[in-house]
Design a protein around this motif. Structure first.
Motif, PDB file in Angstrom:
ATOM      1  N   LEU A 191       0.830  -1.206   0.000  1.00  0.00           N
ATOM      2  CA  LEU A 191       0.000   0.000   0.000  1.00  0.00           C
ATOM      3  C   LEU A 191       0.869   1.263   0.000  1.00  0.00           C
ATOM      4  CD1 LEU A 191      -2.797  -1.061   2.529  1.00  0.00           C
ATOM      5  CD2 LEU A 191      -2.968  -0.934   0.033  1.00  0.00           C
ATOM      6  N   ALA A 192       1.973   1.228   0.749  1.00  0.00           N
ATOM      7  CA  ALA A 192       2.867   2.386   0.806  1.00  0.00           C
ATOM      8  C   ALA A 192       3.479   2.687  -0.563  1.00  0.00           C
ATOM      9  CB  ALA A 192       3.968   2.138   1.834  1.00  0.00           C
ATOM     10  N   GLU A 193       3.632   1.642  -1.372  1.00  0.00           N
ATOM     11  CA  GLU A 193       4.180   1.813  -2.718  1.00  0.00           C
ATOM     12  C   GLU A 193       3.094   2.136  -3.743  1.00  0.00           C
ATOM     13  OE1 GLU A 193       6.248  -1.814  -3.556  1.00  0.00           O
ATOM     14  OE2 GLU A 193       7.619  -1.590  -1.840  1.00  0.00           O
ATOM     15  N   GLY A 194       1.850   2.260  -3.271  1.00  0.00           N
ATOM     16  CA  GLY A 194       0.745   2.554  -4.171  1.00  0.00           C
ATOM     17  C   GLY A 194       0.291   1.362  -4.991  1.00  0.00           C
ATOM     18  N   ARG A 195       0.705   0.170  -4.615  1.00  0.00           N
ATOM     19  CA  ARG A 195       0.380  -1.044  -5.370  1.00  0.00           C
ATOM     20  C   ARG A 195      -0.882  -1.691  -4.785  1.00  0.00           C
ATOM     21  NH1 ARG A 195       5.848  -4.229  -4.905  1.00  0.00           N
ATOM     22  NH2 ARG A 195       4.664  -5.811  -6.102  1.00  0.00           N
ATOM     23  N   HIS A 196      -1.990  -0.985  -4.886  1.00  0.00           N
ATOM     24  CA  HIS A 196      -3.229  -1.456  -4.266  1.00  0.00           C
ATOM     25  C   HIS A 196      -3.735  -2.741  -4.904  1.00  0.00           C
ATOM     26  CE1 HIS A 196      -4.517   2.413  -2.001  1.00  0.00           C
ATOM     27  NE2 HIS A 196      -3.202   2.297  -2.038  1.00  0.00           N
ATOM     28  N   GLY A 197      -3.596  -2.838  -6.234  1.00  0.00           N
ATOM     29  CA  GLY A 197      -4.015  -4.054  -6.908  1.00  0.00           C
ATOM     30  C   GLY A 197      -3.210  -5.263  -6.446  1.00  0.00           C
ATOM     31  N   ASP A 198      -1.912  -5.074  -6.261  1.00  0.00           N
ATOM     32  CA  ASP A 198      -1.068  -6.162  -5.777  1.00  0.00           C
ATOM     33  C   ASP A 198      -1.421  -6.542  -4.344  1.00  0.00           C
ATOM     34  OD1 ASP A 198       0.304  -6.396  -8.164  1.00  0.00           O
ATOM     35  OD2 ASP A 198       1.906  -5.012  -7.552  1.00  0.00           O
ATOM     36  N   ALA A 199      -1.816  -5.550  -3.550  1.00  0.00           N
ATOM     37  CA  ALA A 199      -2.233  -5.843  -2.171  1.00  0.00           C
ATOM     38  C   ALA A 199      -3.499  -6.702  -2.163  1.00  0.00           C
ATOM     39  CB  ALA A 199      -2.472  -4.547  -1.407  1.00  0.00           C
ATOM     40  N   VAL A 200      -4.439  -6.365  -3.051  1.00  0.00           N
ATOM     41  CA  VAL A 200      -5.660  -7.168  -3.166  1.00  0.00           C
ATOM     42  C   VAL A 200      -5.321  -8.587  -3.594  1.00  0.00           C
ATOM     43  CG1 VAL A 200      -7.817  -7.462  -4.446  1.00  0.00           C
ATOM     44  CG2 VAL A 200      -7.158  -5.197  -3.627  1.00  0.00           C
ATOM     45  N   LYS A 201      -4.479  -8.720  -4.612  1.00  0.00           N
ATOM     46  CA  LYS A 201      -4.095 -10.052  -5.098  1.00  0.00           C
ATOM     47  C   LYS A 201      -3.393 -10.843  -4.007  1.00  0.00           C
ATOM     48  CE  LYS A 201      -1.428 -12.488  -8.636  1.00  0.00           C
ATOM     49  NZ  LYS A 201      -0.551 -12.352  -9.828  1.00  0.00           N
ATOM     50  N   TYR A 202      -2.481 -10.224  -3.275  1.00  0.00           N
ATOM     51  CA  TYR A 202      -1.752 -10.907  -2.206  1.00  0.00           C
ATOM     52  C   TYR A 202      -2.727 -11.415  -1.148  1.00  0.00           C
ATOM     53  CZ  TYR A 202       1.831 -11.830   1.321  1.00  0.00           C
ATOM     54  OH  TYR A 202       2.647 -12.441   2.238  1.00  0.00           O
ATOM     55  N   PHE A 203      -3.676 -10.561  -0.752  1.00  0.00           N
ATOM     56  CA  PHE A 203      -4.638 -10.945   0.281  1.00  0.00           C
ATOM     57  C   PHE A 203      -5.533 -12.084  -0.218  1.00  0.00           C
ATOM     58  CE2 PHE A 203      -8.547 -10.580   2.761  1.00  0.00           C
ATOM     59  CZ  PHE A 203      -8.046 -10.463   4.051  1.00  0.00           C
ATOM     60  N   MET A 204      -5.994 -11.967  -1.447  1.00  0.00           N
ATOM     61  CA  MET A 204      -6.905 -12.986  -1.976  1.00  0.00           C
ATOM     62  C   MET A 204      -6.223 -14.341  -2.131  1.00  0.00           C
ATOM     63  SD  MET A 204      -9.226 -11.022  -4.796  1.00  0.00           S
ATOM     64  CE  MET A 204     -10.752 -10.229  -4.267  1.00  0.00           C
ATOM     65  N   THR A 205      -4.984 -14.346  -2.589  1.00  0.00           N
ATOM     66  CA  THR A 205      -4.308 -15.613  -2.835  1.00  0.00           C
ATOM     67  C   THR A 205      -3.663 -16.183  -1.579  1.00  0.00           C
ATOM     68  OG1 THR A 205      -2.313 -14.421  -3.570  1.00  0.00           O
ATOM     69  CG2 THR A 205      -3.887 -15.109  -5.265  1.00  0.00           C
ATOM     70  N   ARG A 206      -3.057 -15.341  -0.750  1.00  0.00           N
ATOM     71  CA  ARG A 206      -2.300 -15.836   0.397  1.00  0.00           C
ATOM     72  C   ARG A 206      -3.132 -15.952   1.670  1.00  0.00           C
ATOM     73  NH1 ARG A 206       3.164 -15.527  -0.072  1.00  0.00           N
ATOM     74  NH2 ARG A 206       3.067 -16.940   1.723  1.00  0.00           N
ATOM     75  N   VAL A 207      -4.236 -15.214   1.738  1.00  0.00           N
ATOM     76  CA  VAL A 207      -5.074 -15.273   2.941  1.00  0.00           C
ATOM     77  C   VAL A 207      -6.386 -16.008   2.655  1.00  0.00           C
ATOM     78  CG1 VAL A 207      -6.249 -13.930   4.728  1.00  0.00           C
ATOM     79  CG2 VAL A 207      -4.068 -13.137   3.801  1.00  0.00           C
ATOM     80  N   GLN A 208      -7.038 -15.637   1.558  1.00  0.00           N
ATOM     81  CA  GLN A 208      -8.320 -16.256   1.235  1.00  0.00           C
ATOM     82  C   GLN A 208      -8.180 -17.546   0.438  1.00  0.00           C
ATOM     83  OE1 GLN A 208     -10.265 -12.865  -0.689  1.00  0.00           O
ATOM     84  NE2 GLN A 208     -11.338 -12.405   1.217  1.00  0.00           N
ATOM     85  N   GLY A 209      -6.959 -17.845  -0.020  1.00  0.00           N
ATOM     86  CA  GLY A 209      -6.724 -19.100  -0.728  1.00  0.00           C
ATOM     87  C   GLY A 209      -7.293 -19.153  -2.126  1.00  0.00           C
ATOM     88  N   MET A 210      -7.527 -18.007  -2.728  1.00  0.00           N
ATOM     89  CA  MET A 210      -8.106 -17.963  -4.070  1.00  0.00           C
ATOM     90  C   MET A 210      -7.035 -18.287  -5.116  1.00  0.00           C
ATOM     91  SD  MET A 210     -10.219 -14.786  -5.779  1.00  0.00           S
ATOM     92  CE  MET A 210     -11.376 -14.751  -4.402  1.00  0.00           C
ATOM     93  N   PRO A 211      -7.346 -19.115  -6.101  1.00  0.00           N
ATOM     94  CA  PRO A 211      -6.356 -19.400  -7.159  1.00  0.00           C
ATOM     95  C   PRO A 211      -6.009 -18.129  -7.935  1.00  0.00           C
ATOM     96  CG  PRO A 211      -8.197 -20.950  -7.232  1.00  0.00           C
ATOM     97  CD  PRO A 211      -8.594 -19.859  -6.287  1.00  0.00           C
ATOM     98  N   GLY A 212      -4.764 -18.041  -8.358  1.00  0.00           N
ATOM     99  CA  GLY A 212      -4.323 -16.873  -9.106  1.00  0.00           C
ATOM    100  C   GLY A 212      -5.139 -16.631 -10.361  1.00  0.00           C
ATOM    101  N   ILE A 213      -5.599 -17.711 -11.011  1.00  0.00           N
ATOM    102  CA  ILE A 213      -6.380 -17.566 -12.236  1.00  0.00           C
ATOM    103  C   ILE A 213      -7.716 -16.886 -11.950  1.00  0.00           C
ATOM    104  CG2 ILE A 213      -7.424 -19.858 -12.067  1.00  0.00           C
ATOM    105  CD1 ILE A 213      -6.306 -18.076 -15.300  1.00  0.00           C
TER     106      ILE A 213
END
Length: 278
Positions: A150-172
């Motif tokens: 978030l500090a780097e302004g990479r909000h989309g990457d933060a969402v992807k990280y949370f979804m894949t690493r916390v919620q277990g959502m497949p990258g696809i």
């Protein structure tokens, strides 16, 4: 300020929380009050359909948690501020209400009850506690990783990280979500509140039993709902809650998963209605 009975159905209104932050909400229906507490990466739009179903039986408060949608925010965050937000909404509807929370919103609802907010009943969908050592919890450095992105302004990457690493959502699956511009834009806008949900969860996702002392203030009727298609860790978390709360029970809803509040509100609403009506 309009009372619960005076507020026109579906109109956006606001309450002012203890720290001066304005919290936006929509109110609908009549009867006993129910406040809907959203999960991570969600605002009140996610529970619009559920609110409409519940409004046939209750006065429903569907609100934007601070930092989301039409609600304001403050420069410093603590879960206690969100508990104050819920208290302000409960006061608006007459001083007591039931709460329904989903995922981390379920844990926030639990924290509000434990802190002494005047809650009648608690209905919770899949609080994401991690209570067994072998269950997959979030990365140990989750807060640091999200904060850095978030500090780097990479909000989309933060969402992807949370979804894949916390919620277990497949990258696809995340890839296909990016192909829906409106949905992805809303998620990236909500990314700045991910640290809030991480703070709400605290140390409850470390693969350790719940601390009964932390939740001893929750002495009200509580129902924990889980989906039959969700990972077994959610079932173990629900059972852990029922073991430490004196008036809690657990129901598994066949065919549902963690996204059921948005995807299958018609299957969740009857359970909430029956429970809150007592």
């Amino acid at each position: 300020m309009a009372t619960a009975r005076e507020q026109s159905a579906g109109a956006e209104a606001r309450v002012v929380s203890t720290d001066g932050t304005e919290i936006a909400f929509e109110q609908s229906g009549r009867g006993p009050a129910v406040v809907l507490v959203a999960s991570a990466l969600a605002d009140r739009s996610d529970t619009t359909k559920l609110a409409a179903l519940l409004a046939r039986h209750f006065t429903v408060i569907n609100y934007d948690r601070r930092g989301r949608g039409a609600s304001g925010d403050a420069s410093a965050y603590a879960p206690a501020r969100e508990i104050e937000d819920i208290a302000a909404l409960v006061e608006h509807v007459g001083g007591s209400a039931s709460l329904f929370g989903s995922s981390s919103g379920a844990v926030l609802a639990l924290r509000a009850a434990a802190a002494g907010v005047n809650v009648d009943r608690l209905a919770l969908y899949e609080p994401p506690f991690v209570v067994a050592e072998d269950d997959d919890g979030p990365p140990k450095d989750l807060a640091q990783q999200i904060t850095a992105l978030l500090a780097e302004g990479r909000h989309g990457d933060a969402v992807k990280y949370f979804m894949t690493r916390v919620q277990g959502m497949p990258g696809i699956a995340v890839f296909f979500m990016k192909l829906m511009p409106k949905t992805w834009a809303n998620l990236t806008e909500l990314a700045s509140t991910l640290p809030y949900d991480i703070a709400v969860m605290g140390d409850t996702q470390q693969g350790k039993p719940l601390d009964a002392e932390e939740w001893k203030g929750v002495a009200i009727p509580t129902r924990v709902l889980t989906g039959g298609k969700s990972p077994a860790a959610f079932q173990r978390a629900a059972l852990a809650v029922t073991e430490i709360l004196p008036q809690a029970d657990h129901r598994t809803l066949p065919g549902l998963n963690h996204g059921a509040v948005v995807m299958a509100p018609r299957k969740i609403a009857p359970q909430i209605i029956e429970f809150i009506k007592g």
